[in-house]
Design an enzyme around this catalytic site. Structure first.
Site, short mmCIF file in Angstrom:
data_model
loop_
_atom_site.label_atom_id
_atom_site.label_comp_id
_atom_site.label_asym_id
_atom_site.label_seq_id
_atom_site.Cartn_x
_atom_site.Cartn_y
_atom_site.Cartn_z
N LYS A 72 0.92 -1.33 0.00
CA LYS A 72 -0.05 -0.07 -0.08
C LYS A 72 0.76 1.17 -0.15
CE LYS A 72 -4.39 -2.24 1.28
NZ LYS A 72 -5.11 -2.56 2.26
N ARG A 85 -2.59 -10.39 4.98
CA ARG A 85 -2.93 -10.41 3.76
C ARG A 85 -1.85 -9.93 2.78
NH1 ARG A 85 -5.51 -7.39 0.01
NH2 ARG A 85 -6.83 -8.53 -1.60
N1 PMM Z 1 -6.89 -4.66 0.81
C1 PMM Z 1 -7.42 -4.73 -0.51
C2 PMM Z 1 -8.30 -5.37 -0.76
N2 PMM Z 1 -9.06 -6.44 -0.11
N3 PMM Z 1 -9.26 -7.20 2.13
C3 PMM Z 1 -8.99 -7.08 3.71
N4 PMM Z 1 -9.45 -7.83 4.33
N5 PMM Z 1 -8.06 -6.26 3.89
C4 PMM Z 1 -7.36 -5.32 2.98
O1 PMM Z 1 -6.57 -4.43 3.46
C5 PMM Z 1 -7.58 -5.50 1.69
C6 PMM Z 1 -8.54 -6.44 1.15
C7 PMM Z 1 -6.50 -3.82 -1.39
O2 PMM Z 1 -5.51 -4.61 -1.92
P1 PMM Z 1 -5.51 -5.25 -3.51
O3 PMM Z 1 -5.99 -4.39 -4.40
O4 PMM Z 1 -3.79 -5.45 -3.83
O5 PMM Z 1 -5.93 -6.67 -3.37
#
Ligand code: PMM
Length: 284
Positions: free
Chosen positions: A221, A260
Site C-alpha cells: 500500500k 493479507r
Molecule cells: N485490501 C485490498 C483488498 N482487499 N481485504 C482486506 N480484508 N483487507 C485489506 O486491507 C484489503 C482487502 C486492496 O489491495 P489489493 O487491491 O492489492 O488486493
C-alpha cells in the site's frame, strides 16, 4: 459450520496470499486474469507458505470502475472451485452478495468484505446462510467501490475504527452470523491517510486485545511505498515488499490473527521468525 478457529494457525499468524483475477488491481492487476495463470499462481503461493488464498475479482483501487456483477461472480467462483477441489483454503474478496453466494457454492472458506457488509443490503444474510467465517473491514466512504480520497474520521481514526467495527459486528450478529465466525480488519489504506494507517498500526495491540481475531492488510500500500520514496529510492508497489514483511513481523509479534499479502515467501518467513522468537526455540 466452519469457524474462524478452523482457519487459525495454532502457533503463528496466518498468511493469506492474494490472487486478484481483475484487470486493474493496483499492483498485480491483469496478471492473473486467465484462469490457468491464476490457479498456477495460487499453487505457487501455497508452496511458498500461504495458508489460504484470497480471491478478488473486483479491484477497489482508487479510480477503479466496478466489474459487471455476473462477471465478478463467475471469475471468483471458477477459481475458488478449482482451488477448493485441490484442497486449498480460500476466501472471496467481494462487496457483492451474489458473488459471495456463488463463492460459497464453489466451496469458499471465508467471505472477505472490504465494506464490512455495508455495500450490499443482502450481504449479511448471505454471510449467515453460508455459515463460514467472515472478515469485516473498516472503510468510511460515501460510495463503496472507489477508495479515492481521505475520509473524515471525526478527529480520531482509532476511535472511529473501533466504533465502526463494533457496529459492523452488531449488524452481522443480528443477521445470524456467529460470534466465532467473525474476523475484523482496520482497513489500512481505505480512504485513510498515511498518518491514519500508522496510527492504526500503533494501536494494533488494542485491536488484537479485543474480542475478535484481527487481519492486517498492508501489502504494497502507498503508505509503505512512501518510506522508500522519502529516501529517493524506487518506490513502486513491488518495492514495498520488504516494508510489507516488516509490518508482517511486527503484526505477528503483536498477535494479529492473519496478514493479507501479495509476496508470500517473505511474510511467511516473518511470521515464522516471530513464532520462533516468541517460543525461544527453533522449528526442528
Ligand atoms: N485490501 C485490498 C483488498 N482487499 N481485504 C482486506 N480484508 N483487507 C485489506 O486491507 C484489503 C482487502 C486492496 O489491495 P489489493 O487491491 O492489492 O488486493
Amino acid at each position: 459450520m466452519v469457524k474462524v478457529s478452523d482457519l487459525t494457525q495454532p502457533d503463528r499468524t496466518m498468511v493469506m496470499g492474494i490472487v486478484n483475477v481483475t484487470t486493474d488491481s493496483f499492483s498485480d492487476g491483469g496478471k492473473w486474469v486467465e484462469l490457468d495463470a491464476a490457479v498456477a499462481h495460487a499453487h505457487e503461493l501455497i508452496a511458498l507458505g500461504a495458508d489460504m488464498i484470497d480471491v478478488g475479482a473486483e479491484s477497489t483501487r482508487p479510480g477503479a470502475t466496478r466489474v459487471v456483477p455476473e462477471l465478478e461472480a463467475e471469475r471468483a467462483a471458477t477459481l475458488i472451485k478449482e482451488l477448493s477441489q485441490a484442497g486449498i483454503r480460500t476466501s472471496v474478496d467481494t462487496m457483492r452478495a451474489t458473488t459471495a453466494q456463488a463463492a460459497a457454492e464453489a466451496g469458499v472458506d471465508m467471505i472477505n468484505d472490504v465494506s464490512g457488509g455495508l455495500a450490499d443490503e443482502n450481504m449479511y444474510k448471505v454471510m449467515a446462510d453460508a455459515a463460514i467465517p467472515v472478515c469485516l473491514m473498516h472503510w468510511r466512504t460515501v460510495q463503496f467501490g472507489d477508495a479515492a480520497g481521505v475520509a473524515d474520521h471525526g478527529g480520531d481514526v482509532v476511535d472511529d475504527v473501533h466504533a465502526t467495527l463494533n457496529r459492523l459486528v452488531d449488524n452481522a450478529l443480528d443477521a445470524g452470523v456467529e460470534h466465532d465466525q467473525i474476523v475484523l480488519d482496520p482497513g489500512l489504506g481505505f480512504a485513510k491517510s498515511a498518518a491514519d494507517n500508522w496510527a492504526l498500526l500503533q494501536a494494533l495491540p488494542e485491536f488484537v486485545a479485543g474480542e475478535f481475531p484481527i487481519l492486517v492488510g498492508a501489502s504494497r500500500k502507498r503508505f509503505l511505498t512512501e518510506i522508500r520514496a522519502a529516501r529517493g529510492l524506487d518506490h513502486g508497489p513491488i518495492d514495498a515488499d520488504a516494508a510489507t514483511a516488516a509490518v508482517t513481523a511486527l503484526s505477528a509479534q503483536i498477535g494479529a490473527w492473519g496478514v493479507r499479502v501479495h509476496e508470500v515467501a517473505v511474510s511467511r518467513d516473518a511470521v515464522d521468525v516471530a513464532a520462533a522468537w516468541k517460543k525461544g526455540k527453533d522449528f526442528s
